[in-house]
Scaffold this active site. Structure first.
Site, PDB file in Angstrom:
ATOM      1  N   LYS A  13       0.833  -1.214   0.000  1.00 21.86           N
ATOM      2  CA  LYS A  13       0.000   0.000   0.000  1.00 21.86           C
ATOM      3  C   LYS A  13       0.866   1.261   0.000  1.00 21.86           C
ATOM      4  O   LYS A  13       0.609   2.188  -0.747  1.00 21.86           O
ATOM      5  CB  LYS A  13      -0.923   0.034   1.227  1.00 21.86           C
ATOM      6  CG  LYS A  13      -1.854  -1.156   1.350  1.00 21.86           C
ATOM      7  CD  LYS A  13      -2.822  -0.989   2.512  1.00 21.86           C
ATOM      8  CE  LYS A  13      -2.177  -0.922   3.876  1.00 21.86           C
ATOM      9  NZ  LYS A  13      -1.508  -2.179   4.302  1.00 21.86           N
ATOM     10  N   ARG A  88      -8.913   1.288   9.543  1.00 24.22           N
ATOM     11  CA  ARG A  88      -8.634  -0.105   9.891  1.00 24.22           C
ATOM     12  C   ARG A  88      -9.874  -0.727  10.525  1.00 24.22           C
ATOM     13  O   ARG A  88      -9.901  -1.933  10.728  1.00 24.22           O
ATOM     14  CB  ARG A  88      -7.506  -0.216  10.922  1.00 24.22           C
ATOM     15  CG  ARG A  88      -6.128   0.227  10.463  1.00 24.22           C
ATOM     16  CD  ARG A  88      -5.439  -0.847   9.668  1.00 24.22           C
ATOM     17  NE  ARG A  88      -4.115  -1.244  10.064  1.00 24.22           N
ATOM     18  CZ  ARG A  88      -2.991  -0.598   9.757  1.00 24.22           C
ATOM     19  NH1 ARG A  88      -3.013   0.537   9.113  1.00 24.22           N
ATOM     20  NH2 ARG A  88      -1.826  -1.091  10.093  1.00 24.22           N
ATOM     21  N   ARG A 127      11.780  -5.643   4.787  1.00 27.68           N
ATOM     22  CA  ARG A 127      11.581  -4.186   4.737  1.00 27.68           C
ATOM     23  C   ARG A 127      12.528  -3.463   5.687  1.00 27.68           C
ATOM     24  O   ARG A 127      12.788  -3.916   6.795  1.00 27.68           O
ATOM     25  CB  ARG A 127      10.138  -3.854   5.121  1.00 27.68           C
ATOM     26  CG  ARG A 127       9.887  -2.348   5.190  1.00 27.68           C
ATOM     27  CD  ARG A 127       8.450  -2.012   5.068  1.00 27.68           C
ATOM     28  NE  ARG A 127       7.672  -2.400   6.226  1.00 27.68           N
ATOM     29  CZ  ARG A 127       6.351  -2.248   6.298  1.00 27.68           C
ATOM     30  NH1 ARG A 127       5.689  -1.733   5.279  1.00 27.68           N
ATOM     31  NH2 ARG A 127       5.692  -2.617   7.373  1.00 27.68           N
ATOM     32  N   ARG A 160      11.734  -2.076  11.320  1.00 26.86           N
ATOM     33  CA  ARG A 160      10.696  -1.667  12.265  1.00 26.86           C
ATOM     34  C   ARG A 160      10.518  -2.771  13.296  1.00 26.86           C
ATOM     35  O   ARG A 160      10.523  -3.943  12.956  1.00 26.86           O
ATOM     36  CB  ARG A 160       9.366  -1.474  11.529  1.00 26.86           C
ATOM     37  CG  ARG A 160       9.209  -0.110  10.912  1.00 26.86           C
ATOM     38  CD  ARG A 160       8.027  -0.029   9.975  1.00 26.86           C
ATOM     39  NE  ARG A 160       6.754  -0.508  10.518  1.00 26.86           N
ATOM     40  CZ  ARG A 160       5.603  -0.433   9.852  1.00 26.86           C
ATOM     41  NH1 ARG A 160       5.555   0.129   8.648  1.00 26.86           N
ATOM     42  NH2 ARG A 160       4.486  -0.890  10.375  1.00 26.86           N
ATOM     43  N   ARG A 171      -0.155  -8.860  13.667  1.00 23.98           N
ATOM     44  CA  ARG A 171      -0.720  -7.815  12.792  1.00 23.98           C
ATOM     45  C   ARG A 171      -1.599  -8.449  11.714  1.00 23.98           C
ATOM     46  O   ARG A 171      -2.656  -7.919  11.366  1.00 23.98           O
ATOM     47  CB  ARG A 171       0.415  -6.997  12.137  1.00 23.98           C
ATOM     48  CG  ARG A 171       1.075  -6.051  13.139  1.00 23.98           C
ATOM     49  CD  ARG A 171       2.388  -5.511  12.620  1.00 23.98           C
ATOM     50  NE  ARG A 171       2.235  -4.636  11.487  1.00 23.98           N
ATOM     51  CZ  ARG A 171       3.203  -4.416  10.579  1.00 23.98           C
ATOM     52  NH1 ARG A 171       4.364  -5.033  10.687  1.00 23.98           N
ATOM     53  NH2 ARG A 171       2.993  -3.592   9.585  1.00 23.98           N
TER      54      ARG A 171
HETATM   55  P1  AMP Z   1       1.244   0.551   9.324  1.00 21.10           P
HETATM   56  O1  AMP Z   1       2.430   1.424   9.113  1.00 21.10           O
HETATM   57  O2  AMP Z   1       0.042   0.982   8.551  1.00 21.10           O
HETATM   58  O3  AMP Z   1       1.559  -0.922   9.156  1.00 21.10           O
HETATM   59  O4  AMP Z   1       0.828   0.737  10.865  1.00 21.10           O
HETATM   60  C1  AMP Z   1       1.708   0.396  11.907  1.00 21.10           C
HETATM   61  C2  AMP Z   1       0.941   0.305  13.221  1.00 21.10           C
HETATM   62  O5  AMP Z   1       0.375   1.586  13.536  1.00 21.10           O
HETATM   63  C3  AMP Z   1      -0.254  -0.648  13.212  1.00 21.10           C
HETATM   64  O6  AMP Z   1       0.122  -1.986  13.484  1.00 21.10           O
HETATM   65  C4  AMP Z   1      -1.107  -0.057  14.334  1.00 21.10           C
HETATM   66  O7  AMP Z   1      -0.573  -0.366  15.605  1.00 21.10           O
HETATM   67  C5  AMP Z   1      -0.917   1.441  14.113  1.00 21.10           C
HETATM   68  N1  AMP Z   1      -1.916   1.976  13.157  1.00 21.10           N
HETATM   69  C6  AMP Z   1      -1.673   2.535  11.939  1.00 21.10           C
HETATM   70  N2  AMP Z   1      -2.809   2.928  11.344  1.00 21.10           N
HETATM   71  C7  AMP Z   1      -3.808   2.602  12.221  1.00 21.10           C
HETATM   72  C8  AMP Z   1      -5.216   2.737  12.195  1.00 21.10           C
HETATM   73  N3  AMP Z   1      -5.848   3.286  11.141  1.00 21.10           N
HETATM   74  N4  AMP Z   1      -5.918   2.301  13.265  1.00 21.10           N
HETATM   75  C9  AMP Z   1      -5.307   1.767  14.336  1.00 21.10           C
HETATM   76  N5  AMP Z   1      -3.980   1.590  14.422  1.00 21.10           N
HETATM   77  C10 AMP Z   1      -3.226   2.003  13.382  1.00 21.10           C
END
Ligand code: AMP
Length: 219
Positions: A13, A88, A127, A160, A171
């Site tokens: 994404k 989400r 990554r 990360r 996740r």
């Molecule tokens: P991402 O970079 O999108 O993989 O997000 C990393 C982490 O940030 C996720 O595993 C969640 O802990 C938190 N996070 C990011 N976006 C959201 C969202 N829209 N709702 C809740 N938690 C989020």
């Protein structure tokens, strides 16, 4: 265009959001990146979010909705944006719709990157991100010019914490619980297009372009 990108962690994404953003001059907002920045700066939101993120859990809706809406307002980007990692949950989707309704600028398209666990795990394990600016790399698919260094700001690349195998498992589990209600929500509005997220980024983008044209979103 006002787009949402859905798909598991590792679906690409962020990569597609970057390519679309460069090609069509659309603003890209990643809630994950906004939250990681808040954690780095140790803000109040960052401190609240950090433990959820470490465990691979979702940060509570209220916090994420607030951080996203403030960003949309701050950058005055009501017309054009790509959301990556948001919503989400159905509750977040409803919160976003309410806010956009007040501007009369609804979401126009949801791209759903259907991606296998195998591919997602392979991408996440390789990554690397820049410790300073957050730019994304991959040890095989998207190497930096100098190993271990960011092309943009020359800072060190790191893995990360939540890309480590135990957290990735969690996740993906969280994602699987949330995706169906979200897809139902947007399918009811007839704005979902599904793509094969297992393909190479350049191939996926060709599909994205076709969809944007078909939906009259490129001007
Ligand atoms: P991402 O970079 O999108 O993989 O997000 C990393 C982490 O940030 C996720 O595993 C969640 O802990 C938190 N996070 C990011 N976006 C959201 C969202 N829209 N709702 C809740 N938690 C989020």
């Amino acid at each position: 265009m006002r787009l949402i990108l859905l798909g598991p962690p590792g679906a690409g994404k962020g990569t597609q959001a970057e390519i679309i953003s460069e090609n069509f001059k659309v603003f890209h907002v990643s809630t994950g990146q906004l939250l990681r920045e808040a954690v780095r700066k140790s803000t109040k939101i960052g401190k609240e979010a950090e433990n959820y993120m470490k465990r691979g859990e979702l940060v509570p809706d209220e916090i994420v909705i607030n951080i996203l809406i403030s960003k949309l307002k701050e950058d005055n980007i009501g017309q054009n944006f790509i959301l990556d990692g948001f919503p989400r949950t159905e509750n977040q989707a409803i919160g976003l719709d309410k806010e956009l309704k007040s501007f009369g600028k609804p979401i126009e398209l949801v791209l759903y990157f259907n991606t296998s666990d195998e591919v997602a795990i392979q991408r996440l394990s390789g990554r690397r991100i820049c410790s300073k600016c957050g730019a994304n790399y991959h040890i095989v698919n998207r190497k930096p010019r100098i190993e271990g260094k960011c092309d943009k700001c020359n800072s060190d690349l790191i893995q990360r914490d939540d890309d480590k195998p135990e957290v990735v498992k969690q996740r993906l589990k969280v994602y699987k619980k949330q995706i169906e209600p979200l897809l139902d929500y947007y399918n009811n509005k007839n704005i979902v297009e599904e793509l094969d997220g297992n393909k190479k980024a350049s191939k996926v983008f060709l599909e994205v372009e076709k969809i944007l044209e078909k939906r009259n979103l490129v001007r």
